[in-house]
Design a protein around this motif. Structure first.
Motif, short mmCIF file in Angstrom:
data_model
loop_
_atom_site.label_atom_id
_atom_site.label_comp_id
_atom_site.label_asym_id
_atom_site.label_seq_id
_atom_site.Cartn_x
_atom_site.Cartn_y
_atom_site.Cartn_z
N CYS A 1 49.41 33.61 35.25
CA CYS A 1 48.24 33.09 35.94
C CYS A 1 47.38 34.30 36.29
CB CYS A 1 48.70 32.37 37.20
SG CYS A 1 47.36 31.68 38.13
N VAL A 2 46.20 34.35 35.74
CA VAL A 2 45.34 35.51 35.95
C VAL A 2 44.30 35.20 37.01
CG1 VAL A 2 43.72 37.07 34.85
CG2 VAL A 2 45.66 36.19 33.55
N ILE A 3 44.25 36.05 38.03
CA ILE A 3 43.28 35.79 39.09
C ILE A 3 42.59 37.07 39.51
CG2 ILE A 3 44.34 33.76 40.06
CD1 ILE A 3 45.89 35.32 41.82
N ASP A 4 41.42 36.93 40.11
CA ASP A 4 40.72 38.09 40.67
C ASP A 4 41.41 38.48 41.97
OD1 ASP A 4 38.91 38.30 38.71
OD2 ASP A 4 37.26 37.34 39.78
N ALA A 5 41.35 39.78 42.27
CA ALA A 5 42.00 40.24 43.50
C ALA A 5 41.35 39.61 44.74
CB ALA A 5 41.94 41.75 43.59
N ASP A 6 40.08 39.21 44.64
CA ASP A 6 39.46 38.63 45.82
C ASP A 6 39.44 37.11 45.79
OD1 ASP A 6 37.66 38.40 43.84
OD2 ASP A 6 35.91 38.96 45.03
N SER A 7 40.18 36.51 44.84
CA SER A 7 40.26 35.05 44.83
C SER A 7 41.15 34.58 45.96
CB SER A 7 40.89 34.56 43.52
OG SER A 7 40.05 34.82 42.45
N ILE B 1 49.07 37.45 37.88
CA ILE B 1 48.64 38.80 37.57
C ILE B 1 47.32 39.10 38.27
CG2 ILE B 1 47.93 40.35 35.72
CD1 ILE B 1 49.92 38.90 33.95
N VAL B 2 47.34 40.15 39.08
CA VAL B 2 46.19 40.49 39.89
C VAL B 2 45.65 41.86 39.50
CG1 VAL B 2 45.34 40.64 42.27
CG2 VAL B 2 47.41 39.33 41.77
N PRO B 3 44.60 41.94 38.69
CA PRO B 3 44.02 43.24 38.40
C PRO B 3 43.22 43.71 39.61
CG PRO B 3 42.78 41.52 37.28
CD PRO B 3 43.89 40.84 38.03
N ALA B 4 43.43 44.95 40.04
CA ALA B 4 42.76 45.42 41.24
C ALA B 4 42.09 46.76 40.99
CB ALA B 4 43.76 45.54 42.38
N TYR B 5 40.80 46.80 41.24
CA TYR B 5 40.10 48.07 41.14
C TYR B 5 39.31 48.29 42.43
CZ TYR B 5 36.95 51.74 39.62
OH TYR B 5 36.25 52.91 39.54
N ASN B 6 39.63 49.31 43.17
CA ASN B 6 39.00 49.61 44.46
C ASN B 6 38.95 48.39 45.38
OD1 ASN B 6 38.66 52.15 43.55
ND2 ASN B 6 36.45 52.00 43.20
N GLU B 7 40.12 47.82 45.62
CA GLU B 7 40.20 46.65 46.49
C GLU B 7 40.91 47.00 47.79
OE1 GLU B 7 38.96 43.72 45.73
OE2 GLU B 7 38.64 43.80 43.57
N GLY B 8 40.90 48.28 48.16
CA GLY B 8 41.62 48.76 49.32
C GLY B 8 41.44 47.91 50.57
N ASN B 9 40.24 47.38 50.77
CA ASN B 9 39.96 46.59 51.98
C ASN B 9 40.73 45.29 52.01
OD1 ASN B 9 38.14 48.36 52.99
ND2 ASN B 9 36.40 47.41 51.95
N SER B 10 40.82 44.65 50.86
CA SER B 10 41.29 43.27 50.88
C SER B 10 42.66 43.08 50.24
CB SER B 10 40.28 42.37 50.16
OG SER B 10 40.12 42.83 48.84
N ILE B 11 43.17 44.13 49.59
CA ILE B 11 44.35 43.91 48.74
C ILE B 11 45.57 43.43 49.53
CG2 ILE B 11 45.27 46.28 48.75
CD1 ILE B 11 45.01 44.03 45.67
N ILE B 12 45.73 43.91 50.75
CA ILE B 12 46.90 43.51 51.53
C ILE B 12 46.84 42.03 51.86
CG2 ILE B 12 48.16 43.88 53.70
CD1 ILE B 12 48.28 46.18 51.68
#
Lengths: 132, 358, 469
Positions: free
Chosen positions: C169-175, C66-77
């Motif tokens: 599995c909970v992770i940060d979007a930038d992990s 599970i990836v919570p994403a807030y304003n991760e436009g740069n790195s999300i892909i």
């Protein structure tokens, strides 16, 4: 089997387990194949398009790109669509095998595997290709 | 004033303590660099060693070298490395090449060395050698492995059982099951992996043991394994257990097993299970009926789309989808028009899952 | 008269602070050695059983990442593609777009050729409304959920609601996750049914060569502020948490990387929305509720599934991060203060919880005031020279010994940093960390505690650079 009167067949082989890759390469080279090995999924499809090998061997689970998605690219490109491709997958990933055959794999092999069997299947895949 | 509590002696002691601490830290750092140096050089050595062995072993596989010639190159002090070197090949290969590699272990000094480790090593070493004996399928080590089942250490016992399974010692199945009954450890999944390792040959004896098994935990394990092998002759016995046992754990495993086996005779009992109070029983029963292909329950399944439990609803939708075209059509109507929110939601999920895959 | 009693008080306080510092140091020291033993045992076990071997028969436990994403436009892909490439037989990736104001969602839709689909939820933890579900035929294991903004805990809860798998599995979007980390983090669940949560080690990616969401080459950060954090993380994760884990008293699983039994999370009602330290709060609550139901419940830590994360490189960002952590810790403790010295929770009640109260929550107070009193005493000549030396030794040198021990233990166990020069860098950092950097931390945490006490419970923003650019 003597050299010279036969054009050497080329194989592109992608596998991340390096010990096994060296052994398979060794076995195939004994059979007069020219093997180009890739340790991960990167650059494999580019190399296939560029060199148009006689056969492609793909491990399913690899870093950077998995075998199935490379296979899809092979089948999607008119230049490479007819290259025979054998999928290697670990036991317990039978669903990958099904997916692979659905996506146009010529043949598959599950690990653990016998290298002699792999060589036999490579030969079979190439001769079938020849008949068609 | 109060400062005078401390005399010169105290100052001296403190300073010395500080210096001593600094000294210890300094030595620790030096030790660390020393360790790094040692590990770097041993890594290099290992690399060279492996490269040499690899060449020899490849030739050996082609029949150009004999076992004796190879083992002459491996001194006793390097056995641990050699074992490590062989491991990745032993794991990935089968057939002739595997036999040849395992002969390098089983027909040489390395083997007595392994047995020695299995008997006298510490826990870690015992576990490792038990594992390795199984890996090379050393049948002649059976007696040692059986003794290892009694080991105090969980890891050793587990690995011995696993290795007995790998060498196909089906006659030890009874002893292993006995250990399961007593220990109930490490965990269900790991114990199951032992039963799976035996392969389909274990089905008949497993069924035999199932008939006399008093322990609920072991019953669930055996039933699970038989289901995994889809051993049809076990269907009747499993069904008997399902009908006779009140315990949920056992019942759930039985339902899963008859579902996997696709045991036709189970249909009446499964239909009854659909009304059970426990949602796990309901959902699994529906799943099993869908698998076996009982289209007589289709209409009832539509009712279950509104069950209070999500999994029951999902399994019902899944079963409807797989049973017939009529079921599928019903699902698309429900997804779009049903007033029952729960049913509509679960049908939408299922239809999307089926369309997208995964 | 007044004078003497003040002097006496100062004098006593000095001794108190000294004892305090000595105790905390010694506790860490003991933890270090306990963890060292645990890690050695763990590495030996891992080295000979192939983890994949356990999953050969399809009896795997499926995982939803599970990836919570807030304003991760740069790195999300990059990060999503990397998550999709993880090595695990059966897993799904659920990206939850938490009402981002940038193009996070659009990037995902266009890059993975996703389509809006009719879908629904499996479970029903209360969350902000969902705006849409997106799936793609090319990536069947990816699910993107678009929802209204509700904070990280809310986004994770939404992901949990949509998951069908027994593990999450909970992770940060930038992990950045190592490819086999799921295999390793799931292992405790397979080996012991009583395990309900597993934490993994978080390491610092600054300085490493990162490409497309993967760490290609490991190296320590170039700046000292980064190196200090490396040493700090080593101490906290490798040795602190493993030590607590040895007595089943681990109270934190980092929000950057943790794996939970979905059932367990549902039983305690999911993450607490609006909480500053939602990751710690969840774990404390799990101890509180689930250990009562089943005393064998285990919340554990595996030292080598590695998650790499980008650490702040400016003091300002670092400060806001630390302030947030401190406030989160205090909040989690205050919410569950009845666990303090409570016999029902074993080591958690008698060791971990008091440890957190005394050293993490009140620590900055004692330490900070200790430094002030010491300086005052020194100025007024109240303390003798030997005491001054002693105080400084304990405050600085003992800290150095601990930091250096952490680096040494890392070297004895995982040896992640490949070059000998890296080792030198780390030792330097371990040395210097205790002069200034640690005191700065104390000051920040002190201020955070004061702020918390007086009501400012703001989040503190963390500015992020995109990973893998």
């Amino acid at each position: 089997m003597s050299k010279g009167n036969k054009v050497q067949k080329t194989i592109i082989y992608a596998e991340d387990d390096l010990d096994i890759a060296r052994l398979v390469k060794f076995k195939l080279e004994r059979e007069e194949f020219k093997v180009t090995h890739f340790p991960d999924g990167e650059g494999v499809i580019e190399a296939i398009i560029e060199t148009i090998p006689d056969i492609v061997l793909l491990d399913v689970m690899m870093p950077l790109r998995d075998g199935i998605s490379i296979l899809r690219d092979i089948r999607a490109n008119p230049k490479t669509v007819s290259i025979p491709t054998i999928i290697l997958s670990a036991k317990g990933q039978e669903s990958d095998v099904v997916k692979g055959l659905g996506d146009g794999a010529t043949d598959y092999l599950t690990k653990p595997f016998a290298p002699s069997e792999l060589v036999a299947r490579v030969n079979k895949a190439i001769s079938w290709q020849f008949l068609q | 004033m109060i400062g005078k509590f401390f005399n010169q002696g105290a100052l001296w002691t403190t300073t010395m303590a500080v210096l001593a601490l600094l000294f210890v830290v300094g030595m620790l750092i030096l030790y660390c660099f020393f360790l790094r140096f040692v590990s770097n050089s041993s890594k290099k050595k290992q690399f060279k060693l492996y490269a040499g062995w690899e060449k020899m072993v490849f030739q050996y596989l082609e029949g150009e070298k004999t076992t004796q010639e190879i083992m002459a190159l491996v001194p006793r002090a390097r056995y641990a490395y050699f074992q490590h070197f062989l491991k990745s090949y032993l794991l990935a290969l089968k057939g002739d090449d595997f036999e040849k590699l395992s002969a390098l272990v089983t027909n040489t000094d390395l083997f007595s060395c392994l047995i020695d480790q299995l008997v006298h090593g510490d826990e870690q070493v015992r576990s490792e050698s038990a594992f390795f004996i199984g890996l090379v399928r050393a049948r002649q080590a059976k007696e040692h492995l059986i003794r290892g089942l009694e080991d105090k250490d969980e890891g050793v016992y587990f690995n011995c059982a696993l290795s007995l399974a790998k060498i196909g010692a089906i006659d030890t199945l009874g002893i292993i099951l006995g250990q399961f009954r007593i220990r109930k450890k490490p965990s269900r999944d790991l114990l199951l992996s032992i039963l799976f390792e035996f392969g389909t040959d274990a089905c008949q004896p497993l069924l035999w043991y199932l008939k006399g098994e008093p322990d609920a935990f072991s019953i669930s394990l055996i039933v699970d394994a038989l289901g995994h092998y889809r051993y049809y002759p076990a269907g009747e016995e499993i069904l008997c257990i399902l009908d006779a046992t009140p315990g949920y754990d056992v019942r759930i495993n039985c339902i899963r097993a008859v579902g996997k086996i696709e045991y036709l005779g189970a249909m009446p009992s499964l239909r009854e299970c659909m009304n059970d109070a426990d949602w796990r029983v309901r959902s699994l029963a529906i799943w099993a009926l869908g698998r076996i292909g009982d289209d007589s329950v289709e209409e009832e399944l539509v009712v279950y789309l509104g069950d209070e439990n999500w999994w029951v609803r999902y399994r019902a939708a899944e079963a409807l989808f797989s049973l017939s075209r009529k079921g599928r059509e019903a699902l698309s109507v429900i997804a779009q028009h049903s007033k029952n929110k729960k049913a509509a939601s679960v049908t939408r999920i299922l239809l999307t899952d089926m369309k997208v895959g995964g | 008269m007044v004078n003497i009693s003040i002097i006496g008080a100062l004098y006593i306080y000095n001794y108190f602070a000294l004892t305090y510092l000595l105790t905390i140091g010694t506790i860490y020291f003991v933890l270090c050695f306990v963890s060292f033993k645990t890690i050695r045992k763990y590495s030996a076990k891992v080295s000979y059983i192939d983890i994949k071997d356990l999953f050969r028969y399809g009896n795997t436990k499926a995982v939803s990442v599970i990836v919570p994403a807030y304003n991760e436009g740069n790195s999300i892909i990059n990060s999503t593609s990397a998550f999709l490439q993880l090595e695990y037989p059966d897993f799904h990736v659920i990206v939850v777009n938490d009402g981002s104001k940038d193009d996070t969602l659009n990037n995902l839709i266009s890059h993975f050729s996703m389509k809006r689909v009719p879908y629904g939820m499996v479970d029903s933890i209360d969350t902000m409304p969902v705006r849409g579900f997106y799936r793609s035929k090319e990536h069947p294991s990816l699910l993107v959920i678009d929802k209204e903004n509700g904070g990280k805990a809310d986004a994770i809860n939404t992901g949990i609601n949509a998951s069908k798998d027994p593990l999450i599995c909970v992770i940060d979007a930038d992990s950045i996750l190592e490819r086999d980390c799921l295999l390793k983090v799931v292992r405790p669940f397979v080996e012991d049914e009583n395990v309900i949560a597993v934490g993994g080690i978080v390491r610092i990616a600054n300085g490493c060569k990162v490409e497309q969401g993967r760490v290609l080459e490991i190296a320590p950060p170039k700046k000292f502020i980064g190196k200090f954090q490396v040493v700090e993380y080593l101490r906290a994760f490798l040795f602190g948490r493993t030590g607590f884990d040895a007595v089943n008293a681990m109270l934190i699983i980092s929000g950057a990387f943790g794996c939970f039994s979905k059932d367990a999370v549902l039983k305690v009602g999911g993450y607490r929305a609006g909480c500053i330290g939602e990751d710690m709060e969840l774990v404390v609550r799990m101890h509180k509720i689930l250990r009562r139901q089943n005393p064998n419940t285990r919340i554990t830590f595996v030292p080598d599934p590695v998650c790499w994360t980008e650490a702040p490189e400016t003091l300002k960002v670092l400060r806001s991060q630390r302030v947030r952590w401190q406030k989160g810790t205090i909040q989690s403790i205050m919410l569950h203060k009845d666990m303090f010295l409570n016999t029902d929770y074993g080591w958690v009640g008698f060791f971990a919880f008091p440890y957190f109260v005394i050293f993490e929550m009140l620590g900055p107070f004692v330490e900070f005031s200790g430094y002030i009193v010491f300086i005052l005493s020194a100025l007024f000549g109240i303390v003798s020279l030997p005491f001054a030396i002693m105080f400084l030794t304990v405050a600085v040198l003992y800290g150095m010994v601990l930091s250096i021990t952490s680096v040494i233990l890392e070297e004895l166990s995982f040896k992640k940093y490949p070059k000998t020069s890296h080792l030198l860098h780390l030792f330097c950092a371990a040395f210097l960390e205790n002069i200034g950097y640690r005191q700065l931390q104390t000051w920040w945490r002190f201020r955070a505690t004061i702020e918390y006490a007086f009501g400012s419970r703001g989040w503190g923003k963390m500015e992020k650079k995109g990973v893998g650019k």
